[in-house]
Design an enzyme around this catalytic site. Structure first.
Site, PDB file in Angstrom:
ATOM      1  N   TYR A 143       0.808  -1.212   0.000  1.00  0.00           N
ATOM      2  CA  TYR A 143       0.000   0.000   0.000  1.00  0.00           C
ATOM      3  C   TYR A 143       0.849   1.275   0.000  1.00  0.00           C
ATOM      4  O   TYR A 143       0.353   2.352  -0.315  1.00  0.00           O
ATOM      5  CB  TYR A 143      -0.957   0.023   1.195  1.00  0.00           C
ATOM      6  CG  TYR A 143      -2.035  -1.031   1.163  1.00  0.00           C
ATOM      7  CD1 TYR A 143      -2.165  -1.909   0.096  1.00  0.00           C
ATOM      8  CD2 TYR A 143      -2.932  -1.159   2.205  1.00  0.00           C
ATOM      9  CE1 TYR A 143      -3.148  -2.875   0.067  1.00  0.00           C
ATOM     10  CE2 TYR A 143      -3.931  -2.127   2.191  1.00  0.00           C
ATOM     11  CZ  TYR A 143      -4.036  -2.987   1.122  1.00  0.00           C
ATOM     12  OH  TYR A 143      -5.013  -3.943   1.099  1.00  0.00           O
ATOM     13  N   LYS A 189       3.681 -15.287   3.596  1.00  0.00           N
ATOM     14  CA  LYS A 189       3.760 -16.105   2.380  1.00  0.00           C
ATOM     15  C   LYS A 189       5.239 -16.334   2.089  1.00  0.00           C
ATOM     16  O   LYS A 189       5.763 -16.038   1.011  1.00  0.00           O
ATOM     17  CB  LYS A 189       3.063 -15.389   1.212  1.00  0.00           C
ATOM     18  CG  LYS A 189       2.838 -16.283  -0.008  1.00  0.00           C
ATOM     19  CD  LYS A 189       1.891 -17.440   0.270  1.00  0.00           C
ATOM     20  CE  LYS A 189       1.622 -18.216  -1.023  1.00  0.00           C
ATOM     21  NZ  LYS A 189       0.869 -19.459  -0.760  1.00  0.00           N
TER      22      LYS A 189
END
Length: 358
Positions: A143, A189
Site C-alpha cells: 500500500y 507467504k
C-alpha cells in the site's frame, strides 16, 4: 477534572451517522464516571476533497496532532470507484493520516457474541469460544510501495518492509499475547515472498524475549481457510498490511456483520486512531439504517488504549452485549429471522438505556 480532547473525523457516507451515535455514548459514559470530553471536528475523505481538494488537509492534521485521540468514521465515494484513473481518492486520506501520525499497528478484535452466533455463515458450534485479535501492520508493504504504469499495458506495485517496521508491531503482538492465552500466529507467504521471509526471520528472533508465548506460522492462504474451518484456534495474529486488511474483513463475518467490528491504530504515543472497519456504505447513507455498534465499540477501545479508562470501556461493551441478548437488531443483523430491525439512532438509544440502568 481533566478534559480529554478528541478529534472527530466523520468522513463520508454512514461515517457521519455512526460518529454522532458514538459521541452520544461517550457523553453518557462520561456523565456516569465523571469524565469530560472536548470534541473538534475535521474533514477527511471525499468530503475533504470536495471542500479543499485534499483527502487529508493540513488543518485536519493539525487538529489530530493537538488531540489526545482521533475517532474516525469512514471514507469512500462511488464517484471515485467508477473512475480508475482518478488521481486523488478518498481512501488516500486515511492512508496519509496513518502515515503522518505514525500509526503503524492496526488492532482488530474479533469476538463472537453468543446472541449473534446464528447470524454468522458458519455453524454456531464452530463459533463457541472465538475470541482473537489481528495485528495488521499499517504503514509498509504494497500500500505504500512504489507503483506506476509503464508503456501501454504494464502496471506495478512494490512491496517493501524494513526490519524495524516488522519488529515494532511484532513486539506489540507478543506483549498482547502474553496478557491473553499466550499464542501468537504469524501469517505470511514466506514460501514465495522475500518480504515474508524477512517477517519470519525477525519474528522468530524476537520470540527469545517472550518465552511464555507459543509462536506458530501459517501461510496466508491456509490462514484464510483456517479462519473458516476452526477460528477458535487463534489468539493473536500478526501480519503485513495487505494480508491483515483481507483477513480481518474475512474475520468480520464470524461476528455476523462487518458492522460489529471496531479497530484501533496505534503508534509510539498514546494518541491512537479508532475506527469501525466497515466502509462508507453510500447505498444506506442518510437512511438511519447503519449499525452504530462498531463505531461505539471503537470509542470504547479509545477509552481503554489512549485514556486508560478500562472500567468505562467495559461499561460500554457490557451495554452492547445486553442489548444484543435482548434481541435488538439493526438491519444488517436481521437476515431471514423475521425480526423487525431498529434504526441507527434507535440502536444507540437502546445501548444508552442499558448503560444507564447497569
Amino acid at each position: 477534572m481533566e478534559v480529554k480532547h478528541i478529534a472527530l473525523l466523520p468522513g463520508d457516507g454512514i461515517g457521519l451517522e455512526v460518529m454522532a451515535e458514538a459521541v452520544k455514548v461517550l457523553d453518557a459514559v462520561g456523565r456516569r464516571f465523571g469524565r469530560s470530553f472536548r470534541y473538534e471536528t475535521a474533514l477527511v475523505g471525499a468530503t475533504a476533497i470536495a471542500a479543499v481538494g485534499n483527502p487529508y488537509p493540513e488543518e485536519t492534521h493539525r487538529i489530530c496532532l493537538s488531540s489526545d485521540a482521533v475517532l474516525f468514521g469512514a471514507v469512500g465515494d462511488p464517484a471515485y470507484d467508477l473512475n480508475p484513473k482518478a488521481g486523488i481518492r478518498p481512501e488516500q486520506g486515511l492512508l496519509a493520516m496513518r502515515k503522518q501520525l505514525g500509526l503503524f499497528a492496526n488492532i482488530r478484535p474479533t469476538v463472537c457474541y453468543p446472541a449473534l452466533r446464528s447470524y454468522s455463515p458458519l455453524r454456531p458450534e464452530r463459533l463457541d469460544g472465538v475470541d482473537f485479535v489481528v495485528f495488521r501492520e499499517l504503514t509498509g508493504g504494497l500500500y505504500f510501495g512504489r507503483r506506476g504504469r509503464e508503456g501501454d499495458g504494464l502496471a506495478f506495485d512494490t512491496c517493501t518492509y524494513s526490519r524495524e517496521e516488522i519488529r515494532r508491531i511484532a513486539r506489540l503482538a507478543f506483549e498482547t499475547a502474553m496478557g491473553r492465552r499466550g499464542r501468537l500466529t504469524l501469517v505470511d507467504k514466506s514460501n514465495i515472498l522475500e518480504t515474508s521471509r524477512l517477517w519470519r526471520d525477525e519474528v522468530q528472533q524476537l520470540q527469545a524475549d517472550y518465552p511464555g508465548v507459543q509462536l506458530d506460522f501459517l501461510f496466508v492462504d491456509n490462514a484464510a481457510m483456517q479462519l473458516v474451518r476452526n477460528p477458535r484456534q487463534f489468539d493473536v495474529i500478526v501480519t503485513s498490511n495487505m494480508f491483515g486488511d483481507i483477513l480481518s474483513d474475512e474475520a468480520s463475518q464470524l461476528t455476523g456483520s462487518i458492522g460489529m467490528l471496531a479497530s484501533a491504530s496505534l503508534g509510539d504515543t498514546s494518541r491512537g486512531l479508532y475506527e469501525p472497519i466497515h466502509g462508507s456504505a453510500p447505498d444506506i447513507a442518510g437512511k438511519n439504517l447503519a449499525n452504530p455498534i462498531a463505531a461505539i465499540l471503537s470509542a470504547a477501545m479509545m477509552l481503554r488504549y489512549s485514556f486508560g479508562l478500562s472500567a468505562e470501556a467495559e461499561c460500554i461493551e457490557q451495554a452492547v452485549d445486553r442489548v444484543l441478548e435482548r434481541g435488538i437488531r439493526t438491519a444488517d443483523l436481521v437476515g431471514d429471522t423475521g425480526i423487525e430491525p431498529v434504526g441507527c439512532t434507535e440502536m444507540t438509544a437502546e445501548i444508552l438505556s442499558a448503560l444507564q440502568s447497569a
